[in-house]
Scaffold this active site. Structure first.
Site, short mmCIF file in Angstrom:
data_model
loop_
_atom_site.label_atom_id
_atom_site.label_comp_id
_atom_site.label_asym_id
_atom_site.label_seq_id
_atom_site.Cartn_x
_atom_site.Cartn_y
_atom_site.Cartn_z
CB THR A 57 -24.43 -8.33 24.29
OG1 THR A 57 -24.56 -9.20 23.18
CG2 THR A 57 -25.30 -8.83 25.42
CG ASP A 58 -21.72 -3.49 24.66
OD1 ASP A 58 -22.47 -2.89 23.89
OD2 ASP A 58 -21.74 -3.35 25.89
CB SER A 92 -14.50 -7.56 22.81
OG SER A 92 -14.68 -6.42 23.61
NE ARG A 93 -20.92 -6.00 18.05
CZ ARG A 93 -21.89 -6.77 18.49
NH1 ARG A 93 -22.49 -6.48 19.63
NH2 ARG A 93 -22.28 -7.83 17.81
CB VAL A 94 -15.21 -2.54 24.57
CG1 VAL A 94 -14.31 -1.60 25.34
CG2 VAL A 94 -16.67 -2.22 24.86
#
Length: 496
Positions: free
Chosen positions: A337-338, A363-365
């Site tokens: 997951t991101d 959160s990698r975004v």
């Protein structure tokens, strides 16, 4: 014409009309059946994932293609199937119905309605196993998917096309976050798919009722594999959910899919694999259990206009045992997951709900999935919260604290109180921005931490009734001196 000639003419006509084409169907024989698994002899040409028809209209899926036999899982009740029964090939890879007709319905893992409503009349079917979109058909994740939960939208933002894991122990509010996110999509032109895997049907019924009460079933599909259903249904349900979502994504719509929860799917898959006599590995899971989840979650994407222009946002849920995120399935899904939203039972028991540990969640975004106003007000919030938590831990050992330390700890307490939020009450982005801006401006410093929630509710009601134009500006993404001055004036007016 004589009577004899008439009979001869009729016989010739019948012979001419007689259909001599033979219908050939490949059939096999059940040689063993137990615990929802059947071994079949004679299906030499069966394909992987092909649907097989058992007596009584029950279907199964061919999974093990061995030299002499085929190992299949039975989708549904298997007690009536016995040794010696005939099994037919369908020449159809496992498919489920898709289309607008499914919206507002509750279906099982093979797409049959179970809500007591009218019969489904879908025209299209799609295979449950599809190759995930390639790199060239994807776009960067840069549009927010608002959950309506302040602590998530401000600190751990989720974008459309992202895969954000919700992880935590049993009874820490994982499903509550996902349901709030679905409710918050009202009016956002988004289709939602809620997949209940191995859940009690009474719990699913309560969730469906909550969605109906909030008007969310108007844009939601619920896929259910109940706790009393056979393991193959729990294995299949997430793939059914994402297949239904893909139909909308490839037609230009944004979709949110919730998998509640994938640890139960992994357990169901382990049960099936062991019964199919596949070799066990770590924690008795088969070696391909990583592939089970990766090929599911890789189908979440933000598509280019040429590929359809829609998106699939995935919120997989994983249940941990005593907070152990280093177990096999949690580590697998974290790596796919991101980012993850980590829920802690100690915070939940303290009354901090949603019990999001903002330090361990990520959160990698990030800011790419936030609007300009939210990015401006929430920028330093995570750092302030982390500093306050560290200082509070040290402050337990000291009685005299300097003014700056006290101020940081007090601000941290108010951040914690502000992030408390009742269930089924998601907030719109513009309201969250107004509230967080007020926190940064010291608006809540004059009240005790316990009173922060009440003051925020009153302030937001004041904004809704008297400053709706200002909220609309923020909703549109506007941020600048004019908006900031408007919020400052609103705080002064409210204080008077």
């Amino acid at each position: 014409m004589s009577y004899t000639e008439q009979i001869v003419a009729q016989l010739k006509e019948r012979i001419a009309q007689f259909d001599t084409t033979a219908t050939v169907s490949e059939i096999g024989t059940v040689i063993e059946v137990k615990d929802g698994i059947a071994r079949i002899d004679g299906l030499d040409r069966a394909q992987a994932q092909e649907m097989l028809e058992f007596p009584g209209g029950t279907f199964g899926i061919a999974l093990n293609l061995e030299e002499q036999t085929v190992g299949a899982v039975i989708l549904g009740e298997s007690r009536h199937i016995k040794e010696g029964d005939t099994v037919k090939r369908t020449n159809r890879i496992m498919s489920v119905p898709v289309g607008d007709e499914l919206i507002g319905r509750v279906v099982d893992a093979v797409g049959n309605p179970i809500d007591g409503g009218k019969e489904l009349k879908t025209k299209e079917y799609m295979p449950v196993e599809r190759i995930a979109p390639g790199v060239m058909t994807r776009e960067p994740v840069n549009r927010p998917m608002q959950t309506g939960i302040k602590s998530i939208d401000a600190l751990i933002p989720v974008g459309r096309g992202q895969r954000e894991l919700i992880i935590g122990d049993r009874q820490t509010g994982k499903t509550a976050i996902a349901i709030d996110a679905i409710i918050n999509q009202k009016g956002e032109n988004m289709v939602c798919v809620y997949v209940a895997i191995g859940q009690k049907k009474s719990k699913v019924a309560r969730v469906v009722q909550k969605l109906k009460d909030a008007g969310a079933m108007d844009y939601t599909i619920v896929v259910v594999a109940g706790a009393s259903d056979p393991a193959p249904m729990s294995f299949l349900a997430p793939y059914t959910g994402v297949t239904m979502a893909e139909y909308f994504a490839y037609n230009g719509k944004d979709v949110l899919v919730v998998y509640d929860d994938l640890s139960k799917q992994a357990v169901a898959y382990r049960e099936m694999s062991l019964l199919l006599r596949r070799p066990p590995g770590r924690e008795a899971y088969p070696g391909d259990v990583f592939y089970l989840h990766s090929r599911l979650l890789e189908r979440a994407c933000n598509l280019t206009k040429e590929a359809g222009g829609g998106s699939i946002t995935a919120l997989p849920i994983i249940e941990t045992q005593a907070g152990d995120i280093s177990a096999y399935i949690p580590t697998n899904v974290i790596s796919i997951t991101d980012g993850q939203i980590f829920l802690e039972s100690t915070l939940f028991n303290k009354g901090i709900r949603p019990a999001v540990n903002t330090g361990l969640s990520v959160s990698r975004v990030g800011g790419s999935a936030q609007t300009k106003p939210m990015k401006k007000v929430a920028g330093s919030l995570k750092l302030q919260s982390a500093q306050a938590r560290e200082l509070e831990a040290f402050a337990q050992f000291s009685s005299d604290l300097d003014a700056d330390t006290k101020k940081t700890i007090e601000r941290g307490r108010r951040i914690t109180e502000l992030f408390k939020q009742p269930q089924f009450a998601p907030l719109k982005m513009e309201e969250q921005v107004a509230s967080i801006y007020a926190l940064n401006a010291g608006f809540y410093d004059s009240v005790e931490p316990a009173e922060v929630g009440a003051k925020e509710t009153s302030y937001l009601n004041f904004l809704r009734t008297t400053k709706s134009a200002l909220l609309e500006q923020i909703k549109g993404g506007a941020w600048g001196e004019e908006v900031e001055n408007g919020l400052k004036d609103a705080m002064k007016e409210f204080t008077k």
